[in-house]
Structure formats: structure tokens, C-alpha cells
Design a protein around this motif. Structure first.
Motif, mmCIF file in Angstrom:
data_model
loop_
_atom_site.group_PDB
_atom_site.id
_atom_site.type_symbol
_atom_site.label_atom_id
_atom_site.label_comp_id
_atom_site.label_asym_id
_atom_site.label_seq_id
_atom_site.Cartn_x
_atom_site.Cartn_y
_atom_site.Cartn_z
ATOM 1 N N UNK A 42 0.835 -1.208 0.000
ATOM 2 C CA UNK A 42 0.000 0.000 0.000
ATOM 3 C C UNK A 42 0.868 1.255 0.000
ATOM 4 N N UNK A 43 0.189 2.393 -0.043
ATOM 5 C CA UNK A 43 0.866 3.686 -0.116
ATOM 6 C C UNK A 43 0.453 4.570 1.060
ATOM 7 N N UNK A 44 1.309 5.505 1.361
ATOM 8 C CA UNK A 44 1.016 6.545 2.350
ATOM 9 C C UNK A 44 1.670 7.837 1.896
ATOM 10 N N UNK A 45 1.060 8.945 2.259
ATOM 11 C CA UNK A 45 1.690 10.235 2.044
ATOM 12 C C UNK A 45 1.850 10.922 3.391
ATOM 13 N N UNK A 46 3.068 11.203 3.730
ATOM 14 C CA UNK A 46 3.365 11.940 4.946
ATOM 15 C C UNK A 46 3.426 13.426 4.629
ATOM 16 N N UNK A 47 3.002 14.218 5.602
ATOM 17 C CA UNK A 47 3.022 15.669 5.456
ATOM 18 C C UNK A 47 3.845 16.290 6.579
ATOM 19 N N UNK A 48 4.430 17.418 6.268
ATOM 20 C CA UNK A 48 5.189 18.170 7.266
ATOM 21 C C UNK A 48 4.803 19.633 7.117
ATOM 22 N N UNK A 49 4.197 20.159 8.151
ATOM 23 C CA UNK A 49 3.750 21.553 8.154
ATOM 24 C C UNK A 49 4.770 22.408 8.895
ATOM 25 N N UNK A 50 5.230 23.462 8.248
ATOM 26 C CA UNK A 50 6.214 24.344 8.859
ATOM 27 C C UNK A 50 5.559 25.643 9.281
ATOM 28 N N UNK A 51 6.025 26.163 10.389
ATOM 29 C CA UNK A 51 5.563 27.468 10.840
ATOM 30 C C UNK A 51 6.744 28.232 11.428
ATOM 31 N N UNK A 52 6.662 29.534 11.340
ATOM 32 C CA UNK A 52 7.693 30.374 11.941
ATOM 33 C C UNK A 52 8.896 30.629 11.069
ATOM 34 N N UNK A 53 8.861 30.154 9.827
ATOM 35 C CA UNK A 53 9.975 30.394 8.916
ATOM 36 C C UNK A 53 9.425 30.804 7.553
ATOM 37 N N UNK A 54 10.287 31.443 6.775
ATOM 38 C CA UNK A 54 9.951 31.725 5.384
ATOM 39 C C UNK A 54 10.230 30.437 4.618
#
Length: 114
Positions: A15-27
Motif C-alpha cells: 500500500x501507499x502513504x503520504x506523509x506531510x510536514x507543516x512548517x511554521x515560523x519560517x519563510x
């Protein structure tokens, strides 16, 4: 500066998965984003990088199965994983380098059952 990884879970082999990474506080668009993983009993290992310019690099063992991408508007980095195998079971982390220091997300668990 904060990174928040998400998208892990329990999947079956193939199977497949998509991981996400949300950034805050930086350009966000100015920074390279990296993915690492740590399997039980093993050291953390580098998986993939996407540069600020959009160039990508994937560890050889995962080329063809994993891709990395980013969305600068939403300040997100992604790790798309296909054809998962039990050996991919690990905690996956996103990381960037800011002001000379590594900034890590909290990790997201991926478990692949056979």
C-alpha cells in the motif's frame, strides 16, 4: 520555528502513504526540507531531501518507491511512499536547518504489516 509531521498509520505491504510536514515560523520557501526515519533498534537515517529550489534526492534504496515534494504556499513538505514493505516500518521525521541549528518535527509512526 516548528515542524509538524503527520500522515503515518498502519498499512499492509504494497500500500501507499503520504506523509506531510507543516512548517511554521519560517519563510518556508527559502529552506531545504529533509525526511528521516528511525526503525526500532536502529539509528535514524536520512530518506529524502527537497531543496528550496525544488531539487530532490532520495536514498538509493527507496528510489522508485518514494518521492518528495513541497508546496511553498501552504508551507508543506510531503513524502509519498508507494509499495510499502515491512522494512519501512519506522518513525518518520521531517527536518530543516534554521539559523545554524537542526529543527525536527515530532515524528509520525508508519507501520507496515506483511
Amino acid at each position: 520555528v516548528q515542524l509538524q509531521a503527520s500522515g503515518g498509520g498502519l498499512v499492509q505491504a504494497g500500500e501507499s502513504l503520504r506523509l506531510s510536514c507543516k512548517a511554521s515560523g519560517i519563510n518556508f520557501r527559502l529552506y531545504d526540507m529533509n525526511w528521516y526515519r528511525q526503525s526500532p533498534g536502529k539509528q535514524r537515517e536520512w530518506v529524502a531531501t527537497i531543496t528550496s529550489g525544488g531539487s530532490t534526492n532520495i536514498v538509493d534504496a527507496m528510489k522508485g518507491r518514494f518521492t518528495v515534494s513541497r508546496d511553498n504556499v501552504w508551507r508543506m513538505a510531503y513524502l509519498q511512499m508507494h509499495q510499502l514493505i515491512p522494512e519501512d516500518t519506522a518513525v518518520y521525521y521531517c527536518k530543516t536547518r534554521y539559523s545554524g541549528a537542526d529543527v525536527w518535527g515530532q515524528g509520525t509512526q508508519v507501520t507496515v504489516s506483511s
